[in-house]
Design an enzyme around this catalytic site. Structure first.
Site, PDB file in Angstrom:
ATOM      1  N   ARG A  38       4.394   3.143 -11.164  1.00 43.19           N
ATOM      2  CA  ARG A  38       4.918   4.263 -10.386  1.00 43.19           C
ATOM      3  C   ARG A  38       5.806   3.813  -9.231  1.00 43.19           C
ATOM      4  NH1 ARG A  38      -0.080   6.524 -10.304  1.00 43.19           N
ATOM      5  NH2 ARG A  38      -0.535   5.541  -8.324  1.00 43.19           N
ATOM      6  N   CYS A 127     -15.197  -1.183   5.161  1.00 41.05           N
ATOM      7  CA  CYS A 127     -14.670  -0.945   6.509  1.00 41.05           C
ATOM      8  C   CYS A 127     -15.702  -0.400   7.496  1.00 41.05           C
ATOM      9  CB  CYS A 127     -13.459  -0.028   6.439  1.00 41.05           C
ATOM     10  SG  CYS A 127     -13.679   1.328   5.284  1.00 41.05           S
ATOM     11  N   SER A 157      -7.999   8.111   6.480  1.00 39.92           N
ATOM     12  CA  SER A 157      -7.119   7.021   6.021  1.00 39.92           C
ATOM     13  C   SER A 157      -7.868   6.044   5.129  1.00 39.92           C
ATOM     14  CB  SER A 157      -6.497   6.276   7.208  1.00 39.92           C
ATOM     15  OG  SER A 157      -7.498   5.623   7.951  1.00 39.92           O
ATOM     16  N   HIS A 240     -12.619   4.413  12.079  1.00 37.09           N
ATOM     17  CA  HIS A 240     -14.006   4.746  11.754  1.00 37.09           C
ATOM     18  C   HIS A 240     -14.881   4.488  12.990  1.00 37.09           C
ATOM     19  CE1 HIS A 240     -12.813   5.190   7.693  1.00 37.09           C
ATOM     20  NE2 HIS A 240     -13.514   4.248   7.098  1.00 37.09           N
TER      21      HIS A 240
HETATM   22  O1  25A Z   1     -12.084   1.082  -6.058  1.00 37.74           O
HETATM   23  P1  25A Z   1     -12.156   1.035  -4.583  1.00 37.74           P
HETATM   24  O2  25A Z   1     -12.390  -0.362  -4.064  1.00 37.74           O
HETATM   25  O3  25A Z   1     -13.177   2.003  -4.001  1.00 37.74           O
HETATM   26  O4  25A Z   1     -10.684   1.496  -4.015  1.00 37.74           O
HETATM   27  C1  25A Z   1     -10.052   2.777  -4.316  1.00 37.74           C
HETATM   28  C2  25A Z   1      -8.857   3.041  -3.423  1.00 37.74           C
HETATM   29  O5  25A Z   1      -9.330   2.836  -2.107  1.00 37.74           O
HETATM   30  C3  25A Z   1      -8.280   2.354  -1.325  1.00 37.74           C
HETATM   31  C4  25A Z   1      -7.040   2.080  -2.127  1.00 37.74           C
HETATM   32  O6  25A Z   1      -6.113   3.169  -1.902  1.00 37.74           O
HETATM   33  C5  25A Z   1      -7.608   2.118  -3.553  1.00 37.74           C
HETATM   34  O7  25A Z   1      -6.676   2.603  -4.449  1.00 37.74           O
HETATM   35  N1  25A Z   1      -8.870   1.187  -0.710  1.00 37.74           N
HETATM   36  C6  25A Z   1      -9.322   0.043  -1.250  1.00 37.74           C
HETATM   37  N2  25A Z   1      -9.885  -0.724  -0.335  1.00 37.74           N
HETATM   38  C7  25A Z   1      -9.784  -0.064   0.831  1.00 37.74           C
HETATM   39  C8  25A Z   1     -10.202  -0.326   2.162  1.00 37.74           C
HETATM   40  N3  25A Z   1     -10.856  -1.442   2.500  1.00 37.74           N
HETATM   41  C9  25A Z   1      -9.133   1.141   0.592  1.00 37.74           C
HETATM   42  N4  25A Z   1      -8.884   2.009   1.557  1.00 37.74           N
HETATM   43  C10 25A Z   1      -9.280   1.695   2.798  1.00 37.74           C
HETATM   44  N5  25A Z   1      -9.929   0.574   3.100  1.00 37.74           N
HETATM   45  P2  25A Z   1      -4.720   3.041  -1.089  1.00 37.74           P
HETATM   46  O8  25A Z   1      -4.094   4.371  -1.052  1.00 37.74           O
HETATM   47  O9  25A Z   1      -4.882   2.322   0.182  1.00 37.74           O
HETATM   48  O10 25A Z   1      -3.854   2.082  -1.978  1.00 37.74           O
HETATM   49  C11 25A Z   1      -3.533   2.410  -3.252  1.00 37.74           C
HETATM   50  C12 25A Z   1      -2.688   1.221  -3.718  1.00 37.74           C
HETATM   51  O11 25A Z   1      -3.153   0.870  -5.002  1.00 37.74           O
HETATM   52  C13 25A Z   1      -2.019   0.867  -5.874  1.00 37.74           C
HETATM   53  N6  25A Z   1      -2.347   1.132  -7.234  1.00 37.74           N
HETATM   54  C14 25A Z   1      -2.936   2.217  -7.759  1.00 37.74           C
HETATM   55  N7  25A Z   1      -3.043   2.094  -9.101  1.00 37.74           N
HETATM   56  C15 25A Z   1      -2.470   0.900  -9.424  1.00 37.74           C
HETATM   57  C16 25A Z   1      -2.026   0.290  -8.226  1.00 37.74           C
HETATM   58  N8  25A Z   1      -1.416  -0.887  -8.224  1.00 37.74           N
HETATM   59  C17 25A Z   1      -1.229  -1.520  -9.415  1.00 37.74           C
HETATM   60  N9  25A Z   1      -1.644  -1.016 -10.591  1.00 37.74           N
HETATM   61  C18 25A Z   1      -2.267   0.188 -10.652  1.00 37.74           C
HETATM   62  N10 25A Z   1      -2.669   0.704 -11.821  1.00 37.74           N
HETATM   63  C19 25A Z   1      -1.149   1.943  -5.354  1.00 37.74           C
HETATM   64  O12 25A Z   1       0.146   1.756  -5.837  1.00 37.74           O
HETATM   65  C20 25A Z   1      -1.242   1.701  -3.867  1.00 37.74           C
HETATM   66  O13 25A Z   1      -0.392   0.636  -3.488  1.00 37.74           O
HETATM   67  P3  25A Z   1       1.205   2.964  -5.982  1.00 37.74           P
HETATM   68  O14 25A Z   1       2.404   2.327  -5.445  1.00 37.74           O
HETATM   69  O15 25A Z   1       1.146   3.449  -7.390  1.00 37.74           O
HETATM   70  O16 25A Z   1       0.848   4.164  -5.079  1.00 37.74           O
HETATM   71  C21 25A Z   1       1.898   4.601  -4.259  1.00 37.74           C
HETATM   72  C22 25A Z   1       1.479   5.879  -3.659  1.00 37.74           C
HETATM   73  O17 25A Z   1       1.337   6.828  -4.743  1.00 37.74           O
HETATM   74  C23 25A Z   1       0.366   7.813  -4.407  1.00 37.74           C
HETATM   75  N11 25A Z   1      -0.518   7.989  -5.556  1.00 37.74           N
HETATM   76  C24 25A Z   1      -1.691   7.408  -5.775  1.00 37.74           C
HETATM   77  N12 25A Z   1      -2.229   7.819  -6.924  1.00 37.74           N
HETATM   78  C25 25A Z   1      -1.335   8.699  -7.463  1.00 37.74           C
HETATM   79  C26 25A Z   1      -0.245   8.808  -6.603  1.00 37.74           C
HETATM   80  N13 25A Z   1       0.812   9.598  -6.850  1.00 37.74           N
HETATM   81  C27 25A Z   1       0.788  10.295  -7.996  1.00 37.74           C
HETATM   82  N14 25A Z   1      -0.247  10.233  -8.870  1.00 37.74           N
HETATM   83  C28 25A Z   1      -1.304   9.458  -8.649  1.00 37.74           C
HETATM   84  N15 25A Z   1      -2.308   9.408  -9.545  1.00 37.74           N
HETATM   85  C29 25A Z   1      -0.333   7.303  -3.200  1.00 37.74           C
HETATM   86  O18 25A Z   1       0.058   8.105  -2.101  1.00 37.74           O
HETATM   87  C30 25A Z   1       0.115   5.857  -3.047  1.00 37.74           C
HETATM   88  O19 25A Z   1       0.148   5.483  -1.679  1.00 37.74           O
HETATM   89  O1  L14 Z   2     -15.666  -0.059   0.130  1.00 34.66           O
HETATM   90  O2  L14 Z   2     -13.415   5.334   4.279  1.00 34.66           O
HETATM   91  O3  L14 Z   2     -13.677  -0.700   0.681  1.00 34.66           O
HETATM   92  O4  L14 Z   2     -13.235   5.985   2.205  1.00 34.66           O
HETATM   93  C1  L14 Z   2     -13.009   1.634   1.704  1.00 34.66           C
HETATM   94  C2  L14 Z   2     -12.629   3.007   2.142  1.00 34.66           C
HETATM   95  C3  L14 Z   2     -15.182   2.521   0.863  1.00 34.66           C
HETATM   96  C4  L14 Z   2     -14.767   3.907   1.351  1.00 34.66           C
HETATM   97  C5  L14 Z   2     -14.497   0.196   0.455  1.00 34.66           C
HETATM   98  C6  L14 Z   2     -13.481   5.137   3.054  1.00 34.66           C
HETATM   99  C7  L14 Z   2     -14.001   1.619   0.600  1.00 34.66           C
HETATM  100  C8  L14 Z   2     -13.874   3.779   2.543  1.00 34.66           C
END
Ligand code: 25A
Ligand code: L14
Length: 335
Positions: A38, A127, A157, A240
């Site tokens: 994307r 976090c 966020s 947070h």
């Molecule tokens: O599984 P977990 O560990 O629980 O993590 C789930 C989500 O939590 C966030 C992170 O979201 C992750 O996707 N996250 C993880 N650790 C975190 C932490 N410690 C945390 N948040 C806070 N603290 P995020 O929004 O921060 O980052 C998303 C990034 O992941 C990329 N991504 C998604 N699918 C991917 C991928 N990269 C490679 N391959 C894949 N298959 C995503 O890339 C973004 O960089 P992107 O460039 O595709 O997304 C750009 C923007 O597009 C929007 N978007 C998201 N989903 C959709 C969408 N738009 C349309 N349709 C969608 N389905 C979002 O606004 C995104 O910013």
């Molecule tokens: O475990 O505030 O890294 O939604 C990070 C984002 C758990 C949830 C993780 C949130 C996630 C958290």
């Protein structure tokens, strides 16, 4: 100088990682921003120069020495092994590898030495757990820790960019009588508080609460520590906060705790409530330190202490901690 990949470079955490690498002058030779198909072809800015985002594939990591992952657990599961295979060390922000016994789970102020034993993947904690252990470690070392009970107040966020937009739109809509339907969260987040972060488990705890409990014990190296958590999403854009009650092995006064925390790495003590000085999520935003205050002896327990903290969940809770781990790898020769 090092060749560095950022996986999830367009997300809320990934973009913060780029800013933190810049601010701290991390020795980057080549920067490779990766995201989903994307976002491939978009440009991101690093040190004033444009970089083209590439699609994440198994072939993305050739020549990369350090890969910072923040694209969700399934991307880490599917692609971190390929990065390690290509010779990179992965610092993974997702929850996927955190509780693997052979994967170090690290906050450098607390257990930096654990990095040394890595086999290619180092996990970055949740976090809520990261700032919690920064505040508790000095107390645990000084007087012993027996029990921790906390409630979190988590910003949107943490969920990502779409959730930030949902809070903004709902808040504006609520005030003008035209509130959009919830989509990221199961209920409206504007002017509300949701005791629901991640799916619920058989124990009755949410997945987020279970992560906080398990990761806290792992990082403090205290498998028998009693920990309970209630995690709540609040209508805060970023930062947070946590209300924390602890029971220590030996009595500690509020004054002793303040002295310990004033000297603790990564902590800023903000504890003058009569001057209206205490941690706030908006004060924590943009800072790398954990703000700690409202420290007081628990009236209900002879060895109890109560604290409050706020921390930038995208920084210390995610990006800053990951970059600190990368710095340790480089400066200690643990790469
Ligand atoms: O599984 P977990 O560990 O629980 O993590 C789930 C989500 O939590 C966030 C992170 O979201 C992750 O996707 N996250 C993880 N650790 C975190 C932490 N410690 C945390 N948040 C806070 N603290 P995020 O929004 O921060 O980052 C998303 C990034 O992941 C990329 N991504 C998604 N699918 C991917 C991928 N990269 C490679 N391959 C894949 N298959 C995503 O890339 C973004 O960089 P992107 O460039 O595709 O997304 C750009 C923007 O597009 C929007 N978007 C998201 N989903 C959709 C969408 N738009 C349309 N349709 C969608 N389905 C979002 O606004 C995104 O910013
Ligand atoms: O475990 O505030 O890294 O939604 C990070 C984002 C758990 C949830 C993780 C949130 C996630 C958290």
């Amino acid at each position: 100088m090092f060749d560095v990949a950022v996986v999830g470079a367009t997300g809320a955490v990934g973009t913060t990682m780029l800013r933190v690498l810049e601010e701290r002058g991390f020795p980057v030779r080549e920067l490779r921003p990766l995201a989903s198909a994307r976002s491939a072809g978009r440009t991101i800015d690093y040190l004033g120069k444009p970089f083209t985002v590439q699609e994440l594939t198994e072939d993305s990591f050739e020549g990369i020495q350090i890969a910072l992952f923040s694209a969700g657990g399934s991307r880490s599961r599917d692609f971190a092994p390929a990065a390690v295979e290509a010779g990179a060390v992965v610092v993974d922000n997702s929850s996927y590898f955190r509780m693997f016994p052979d994967v170090p789970l690290v906050v450098p102020e607390v257990n930096e030495a654990a990095i040394q034993g890595h086999s290619g993947i180092i996990a970055n904690p949740n976090c809520v757990a990261a700032p919690l252990v920064v505040a508790l470690k000095p107390i645990a070392d000084a007087v012993g820790l027996e029990r921790v009970v906390l409630s979190s107040y988590q910003a949107v966020s943490g969920t990502g960019a779409a959730a930030i937009e949902e809070l903004r739109a709902q808040a504006a809509g609520f005030l003008t009588g035209d509130e959009p339907e919830p989509s990221v969260y199961p209920h409206p987040i504007a002017f509300n508080a949701l005791p629901h972060i991640g799916p619920f488990e058989d124990t009755g705890y949410s997945d987020e609460e279970t992560k906080v409990i398990n990761e806290t014990k792992k990082m403090l190296g205290l498998p028998d520590l009693a920990v309970s958590a209630t995690c709540v999403r609040v209508p805060v854009l970023n930062g947070h906060s946590e209300s924390i009650q602890i029971e220590t092995r030996d009595k500690i006064t509020a004054r002793q705790a303040r002295e310990l925390l004033m000297a603790a790495p990564g902590v800023v003590l903000m504890d003058e409530p009569n001057e209206t000085i205490y941690p706030l999520p908006r004060l924590a935003t943009g800072r790398d330190e954990v703000l700690v205050g409202r420290i007081r002896e628990d009236l209900s327990h002879p060895r109890g202490l109560a604290l409050w903290l706020s921390s930038d969940n995208l920084r210390k809770g995610a990006a800053t901690n990951a970059v600190q781990i990368a710095e340790s790898l480089v400066t200690r020769g643990w790469l």
